[in-house]
Scaffold this motif. Structure first.
Motif, mmCIF file in Angstrom:
data_model
loop_
_atom_site.group_PDB
_atom_site.id
_atom_site.type_symbol
_atom_site.label_atom_id
_atom_site.label_comp_id
_atom_site.label_asym_id
_atom_site.label_seq_id
_atom_site.Cartn_x
_atom_site.Cartn_y
_atom_site.Cartn_z
ATOM 1 N N GLY A 90 0.808 -1.215 0.000
ATOM 2 C CA GLY A 90 0.000 0.000 0.000
ATOM 3 C C GLY A 90 0.838 1.260 0.000
ATOM 4 O O GLY A 90 0.481 2.220 0.678
ATOM 5 N N PRO A 91 1.942 1.307 -0.775
ATOM 6 C CA PRO A 91 2.778 2.514 -0.725
ATOM 7 C C PRO A 91 2.125 3.675 -1.460
ATOM 8 O O PRO A 91 1.434 3.498 -2.463
ATOM 9 C CB PRO A 91 4.049 2.066 -1.449
ATOM 10 N N TYR A 92 2.355 4.861 -0.935
ATOM 11 C CA TYR A 92 1.815 6.080 -1.533
ATOM 12 C C TYR A 92 2.795 7.210 -1.252
ATOM 13 O O TYR A 92 3.311 7.330 -0.144
ATOM 14 C CB TYR A 92 0.447 6.390 -0.910
ATOM 15 N N PHE A 93 3.040 8.031 -2.252
ATOM 16 C CA PHE A 93 3.964 9.149 -2.072
ATOM 17 C C PHE A 93 3.353 10.254 -1.219
ATOM 18 O O PHE A 93 2.158 10.529 -1.315
ATOM 19 C CB PHE A 93 4.338 9.771 -3.420
ATOM 20 N N PHE A 94 4.191 10.895 -0.412
ATOM 21 C CA PHE A 94 3.822 12.184 0.167
ATOM 22 C C PHE A 94 3.649 13.148 -1.018
ATOM 23 O O PHE A 94 4.215 12.915 -2.092
ATOM 24 C CB PHE A 94 4.947 12.704 1.074
ATOM 25 N N ASP A 144 -3.315 17.976 -1.347
ATOM 26 C CA ASP A 144 -2.592 19.100 -0.730
ATOM 27 C C ASP A 144 -1.765 18.675 0.484
ATOM 28 O O ASP A 144 -1.088 19.496 1.099
ATOM 29 C CB ASP A 144 -3.555 20.229 -0.355
ATOM 30 N N GLY A 145 -1.828 17.402 0.850
ATOM 31 C CA GLY A 145 -1.012 16.892 1.948
ATOM 32 C C GLY A 145 -1.499 17.237 3.339
ATOM 33 O O GLY A 145 -0.796 16.994 4.314
ATOM 34 N N THR A 146 -2.692 17.787 3.468
ATOM 35 C CA THR A 146 -3.185 18.178 4.796
ATOM 36 C C THR A 146 -3.963 17.071 5.493
ATOM 37 O O THR A 146 -4.233 17.164 6.682
ATOM 38 C CB THR A 146 -4.091 19.422 4.710
ATOM 39 N N ARG A 147 -4.323 16.014 4.776
ATOM 40 C CA ARG A 147 -5.094 14.913 5.346
ATOM 41 C C ARG A 147 -4.462 13.578 4.943
ATOM 42 O O ARG A 147 -3.954 13.425 3.838
ATOM 43 C CB ARG A 147 -6.537 14.926 4.843
#
Length: 174
Positions: A90-94, A144-147
């Motif tokens: 389940g990898p996901y980029f920041f 947007d990386g906030t959640r």
């Protein structure tokens, strides 16, 4: 062999991205679509390769040890990121694609406890994000990386229930 491919939305331009013996799956693109990340199991001995091929002939796989790999979106410059000897998936980029969030049973001798971890895209700075008993997995950031959204078995109404949690993400100073 189980490899990764990509193609245009209309089914044209099919291109193979991976070429190594072993299981490759669960790929995601970085936000700008310049990189891919995926989980892979690579047989490390002739006996392990023979076992993998024997299972594959039966339509089966046994991906119990999965490491994370990163490459350019065309499959070039592929490299292994983790070396945990665990089931990492389940990898996901920041959003900035400098780090990766993923699920793993790393550190659990029985291999049944899965938590969310983060690691640099270069493999440095492993960090455990969740500490709940049971399963935490499939983490994904909002654009947007906030959640950070992830699935979890915590606070189940019934055994086997899995819920989706959304957490506010605050980057800690590094």
């Amino acid at each position: 062999d189980i490899e990764l491919y990509r193609m245009a939305a209309d089914g044209t331009n099919l291109a193979r991205l991976t070429h190594s013996p072993g299981y490759d799956g669960g790929a995601f693109f970085s936000g700008d679509c310049s990189k891919i990340i995926w989980r892979a199991s690579r047989p490390e001995t002739p006996a392990a390769l023979a076992d993998y091929r024997h299972l594959l002939d039966q339509g089966l796989v046994r991906p119990t040890r999965l490491e994370l790999f990163v490459a350019n979106a065309d499959g070039s410059e592929a490299r292994q990121v983790t070396r945990l000897g665990a089931a990492s998936f389940g990898p996901y980029f920041f959003p900035a694609a400098d780090r990766i969030v993923f699920s793993s049973n790393y550190g659990d001798p029985q291999g049944r406890e899965f938590d969310v971890f983060a690691v640099g895209a270069d493999g440095a700075g492993l960090e455990r994000i969740t500490h709940a008993r049971g399963f935490d997995g499939f983490p994904m950031f909002s654009p947007d990386g906030t959640r950070l959204a992830f699935s979890s078995n915590r606070h189940q109404r019934a055994p086997g229930d899995t819920d989706v949690y959304v957490a506010r993400w605050v980057n800690a100073p590094r």
